[in-house]
Each structure stands twice: as structure tokens, then as C-alpha cells.
Design a protein around this motif. Structure first.
Motif, short mmCIF file in Angstrom:
data_model
loop_
_atom_site.label_atom_id
_atom_site.label_comp_id
_atom_site.label_asym_id
_atom_site.label_seq_id
_atom_site.Cartn_x
_atom_site.Cartn_y
_atom_site.Cartn_z
N PRO A 161 0.83 -1.20 0.00
CA PRO A 161 0.00 0.00 0.00
C PRO A 161 0.87 1.25 0.00
O PRO A 161 1.90 1.30 0.68
CB PRO A 161 -0.79 -0.09 1.31
CG PRO A 161 -0.56 -1.45 1.85
CD PRO A 161 0.70 -1.98 1.23
N GLY A 162 0.46 2.22 -0.77
CA GLY A 162 1.17 3.50 -0.78
C GLY A 162 2.14 3.66 -1.94
O GLY A 162 2.53 4.77 -2.27
N ILE A 163 2.52 2.56 -2.56
CA ILE A 163 3.49 2.69 -3.66
C ILE A 163 2.74 3.10 -4.93
O ILE A 163 1.65 2.60 -5.20
CB ILE A 163 4.30 1.38 -3.86
CG1 ILE A 163 5.52 1.65 -4.76
CG2 ILE A 163 3.44 0.25 -4.44
CD1 ILE A 163 6.54 0.52 -4.77
N THR A 164 3.33 4.06 -5.63
CA THR A 164 2.69 4.48 -6.89
C THR A 164 3.15 3.56 -8.01
O THR A 164 4.17 2.87 -7.89
CB THR A 164 3.09 5.93 -7.26
OG1 THR A 164 4.51 5.95 -7.44
CG2 THR A 164 2.69 6.90 -6.16
N ARG A 165 2.41 3.60 -9.08
CA ARG A 165 2.74 2.79 -10.25
C ARG A 165 4.15 3.14 -10.76
O ARG A 165 4.95 2.27 -11.07
CB ARG A 165 1.69 3.09 -11.33
CG ARG A 165 1.74 2.18 -12.50
CD ARG A 165 0.67 2.55 -13.53
NE ARG A 165 0.92 1.72 -14.70
CZ ARG A 165 0.52 0.46 -14.79
NH1 ARG A 165 -0.18 -0.09 -13.83
NH2 ARG A 165 0.82 -0.26 -15.86
N LYS A 166 4.40 4.45 -10.75
CA LYS A 166 5.69 4.93 -11.27
C LYS A 166 6.86 4.42 -10.40
O LYS A 166 7.88 3.96 -10.91
CB LYS A 166 5.67 6.46 -11.27
CG LYS A 166 6.83 7.09 -11.98
CD LYS A 166 6.77 8.59 -11.91
CE LYS A 166 8.12 9.17 -12.22
NZ LYS A 166 8.29 10.53 -11.78
N MET A 167 6.68 4.53 -9.09
CA MET A 167 7.75 4.08 -8.18
C MET A 167 7.97 2.57 -8.31
O MET A 167 9.11 2.11 -8.33
CB MET A 167 7.41 4.41 -6.72
CG MET A 167 7.44 5.87 -6.38
SD MET A 167 8.92 6.68 -6.95
CE MET A 167 10.06 6.26 -5.67
N LEU A 168 6.87 1.85 -8.39
CA LEU A 168 7.01 0.39 -8.50
C LEU A 168 7.75 0.01 -9.79
O LEU A 168 8.67 -0.81 -9.77
CB LEU A 168 5.62 -0.28 -8.44
CG LEU A 168 5.61 -1.81 -8.46
CD1 LEU A 168 6.48 -2.40 -7.36
CD2 LEU A 168 4.19 -2.35 -8.33
N THR A 169 7.37 0.67 -10.88
CA THR A 169 8.04 0.40 -12.16
C THR A 169 9.53 0.69 -12.05
O THR A 169 10.38 -0.10 -12.45
CB THR A 169 7.45 1.29 -13.27
OG1 THR A 169 6.04 1.12 -13.29
CG2 THR A 169 8.03 0.95 -14.63
N GLN A 170 9.82 1.85 -11.47
CA GLN A 170 11.23 2.27 -11.38
C GLN A 170 12.06 1.31 -10.53
O GLN A 170 13.16 0.89 -10.92
CB GLN A 170 11.26 3.67 -10.77
CG GLN A 170 12.65 4.29 -10.76
CD GLN A 170 12.65 5.59 -9.96
OE1 GLN A 170 11.71 6.39 -10.06
NE2 GLN A 170 13.68 5.79 -9.17
N HIS A 171 11.51 0.92 -9.37
CA HIS A 171 12.26 0.03 -8.49
C HIS A 171 12.41 -1.36 -9.09
O HIS A 171 13.45 -1.99 -8.97
CB HIS A 171 11.61 -0.04 -7.12
CG HIS A 171 11.76 1.23 -6.35
ND1 HIS A 171 12.96 1.87 -6.20
CD2 HIS A 171 10.86 2.00 -5.72
CE1 HIS A 171 12.79 2.96 -5.50
NE2 HIS A 171 11.52 3.07 -5.20
N LEU A 172 11.34 -1.83 -9.75
CA LEU A 172 11.45 -3.15 -10.39
C LEU A 172 12.52 -3.12 -11.47
O LEU A 172 13.29 -4.07 -11.62
CB LEU A 172 10.10 -3.56 -10.98
CG LEU A 172 9.06 -4.06 -9.96
CD1 LEU A 172 7.68 -4.14 -10.59
CD2 LEU A 172 9.46 -5.42 -9.40
#
Lengths: 152, 122
Positions: free
Chosen positions: A67-78
Motif C-alpha cells: 500500500p502507498g506505492i505508486t505505479r511509477k515508483m514500483l516500475t522504477q524500483h522493479l
């Protein structure tokens, strides 16, 4: 049907630059810092934890689990975790398109470490609960006071 | 080994890394684990790139988190010593695992670097 593991061709220059960054950070830091640079940050521990303990995850499943992670952040970290060789991305040629993430064989070597960290985090939480949040103590006057010594 | 214990219900990796992950903390802990008790000046020599203010701040955070204890000797010149608390000693296996993984990662990247042509900087 498994199609492709790689990012799009347009990412190649970025990937090359990222690889240089990895090499630089590698050459200049102690091994502990190297590890922290791969797994540290606000979201990566959680992403790795869920992939490690939960197995293969689709993008939206991961987003819902964290919860709380944005789509953009998740994409970037992955993408960064992929670049570091610990996360694999598989695209399945289906409609709708299916993209799955998992730990690579190499990424699996992180699991014992993450478990040790998790256990220690739990110990620390219990320690703080026992001792309470406390401001950093400044003085511990444990040294012996000067005493006048009478000789003779 | 800790990994055989049942896992906590929540992922507590991030809180753990929050305690360990500050700038210079890994190196401070490494030296305190190796040398047990160090004076402030000795720590400064181990971390020549850290400013005095930064080092003090990191040590204070470690103190606040119950990892490091600070002992002041009232003498001339004043002496301040840092060491790990009993609780701080529980970090030893954690730091070992962190170091081992970093070493593996480093050798892996080096091997890959040898196989690949170096990237051209633009």
C-alpha cells in the motif's frame, strides 16, 4: 507463452549507463554498503520480501500488496532490481498482456539475508518497546571523580 | 540460526535497514564490531570523508536506537569512548550476512564486466 525477458530496445542506453553506475558504486564502497544500495530504500525491501516469500507476482498484485506505492515508483524500483540481476520480468503473449515478476536464481540468494534482517527488525522493535523511545543520552558520568589523595 | 525461527507477521526488513542504513553507519558498525571500543578520534580516522558533525549525528542515532553506547571519562584531556551495547552485539550475524552478499554481488559484477565491453560514456 513466454516471449521476452528484456526491456524494450529503447532502454538500452539507459541500461548501459545504469551498469556503469553499478560498477562505480561497486568499486568505491564497502560490501555492506553495496548490499544496502541494492536492497535499501523505501520500497525495495518490501518488493523483495513479497517476491521472496510470496513467489511470482503480477504487477498489479505487487502494487496491491504494497500500500502507498505508486505505479511509477514500483516500475522504477522493479527496473532497478532487474538491472541488478535480482528480479526477472516475464511477459506472456496473451490478451490482456500478462507480465510477471519473480526473484531470479541469483535473487533467491537474498532470501536468507532478508529473513535475518526481518528477525533483527523484530528484535529491535521489541527492544524499543521494552526501553521506550528515548532521546540520545549525552553524558554518562561514570568516570571516577577526582579525589584528593593523602599520602603518608 | 535465526532463519529457522517463524517469521514475524509483518515484513520488518525496512525498519531494520532504517537503523543500519544511514550514511557511514555500516562502516561505524564494522569498526565497532572489529575493534570493540573506539575513541571518537579513532573513528574519525577510519572515516576520513565524514565530517565531524555527520559522524556525531550518526553515532547519536545509533545511541538512540540502543546499538552504541557512549562513555565519557572526566579527565584532561576529555576522553569519549564508543562501543556496541549488548543489544548492538545482536547485529553481528546481520552485518556478516550483509557483507557476504555484497562481496558476492561485487564479484558477480566484476565477472560480468570482464565479459562485456565497457559502456561508452556519453
Amino acid at each position: 507463452v513466454f516471449v521476452n525477458k528484456e526491456n524494450g530496445g529503447g532502454q538500452q542506453c539507459d541500461d548501459e549507463r545504469d551498469r556503469m553506475k553499478v560498477t562505480d558504486r561497486n568499486a568505491n564502497h564497502c560490501p555492506v554498503e553495496v548490499t544496502l544500495s541494492v536492497i535499501g530504500g523505501k520500497w525495495k525491501p518490501l518488493i523483495l520480501w513479497h517476491l521472496g516469500e510470496g513467489g511470482v507476482r503480477r504487477f498489479l498484485e505487487l502494487q496491491r500488496t504494497i500500500p502507498g506505492i505508486t505505479r511509477k515508483m514500483l516500475t522504477q524500483h522493479l527496473r532497478e532490481l532487474e538491472r541488478d540481476g535480482v528480479v526477472a520480468r516475464q511477459i506472456f503473449d496473451e490478451m490482456p498482456l500478462r507480465v510477471e515478476y519473480s526473484l531470479t536464481k541469483y535473487g533467491q540468494t537474498l532470501r536468507p539475508l532478508l529473513r535475518v534482517l526481518c528477525h533483527w527488525g523484530s528484535k529491535h522493535e521489541a527492544y524499543v518497546a521494552r526501553n521506550g523511545p528515548r532521546p540520545a543520552p549525552r553524558v554518562e558520568p561514570t568516570a571516577p571523580k577526582r579525589m584528593a589523595i593523602a599520602i603518608g | 540460526m535465526q532463519t529457522e525461527l517463524p517469521l514475524p507477521e509483518r515484513c520488518l526488513v525496512r525498519p531494520a535497514l532504517k537503523v543500519l542504513g544511514g550514511k557511514w553507519k555500516a562502516i561505524i558498525l564494522y569498526h565497532l564490531l572489529e575493534d570493540r571500543t573506539l575513541r571518537f578520534g579513532q573513528l574519525r580516522r577510519f572515516l576520513p570523508d565524514a565530517t565531524q558533525k555527520m559522524l556525531t549525528q550518526q553515532l547519536r542515532e545509533l545511541e538512540r536506537d540502543g546499538i552504541v553506547s557512549r562513555k565519557v571519562y572526566h579527565q584532561v584531556p576529555p576522553k569519549v569512548e564508543y562501543s556496541l551495547t549488548e543489544f548492538g552485539q545482536t547485529l553481528r550475524p546481520v552485518m556478516t550476512e550483509l557483507r557476504k552478499w555484497g562481496q558476492k554481488y561485487r564479484s558477480r559484477v566484476c565477472q560480468q564486466g570482464e565479459r562485456r565491453r565497457p559502456a561508452v560514456r556519453r
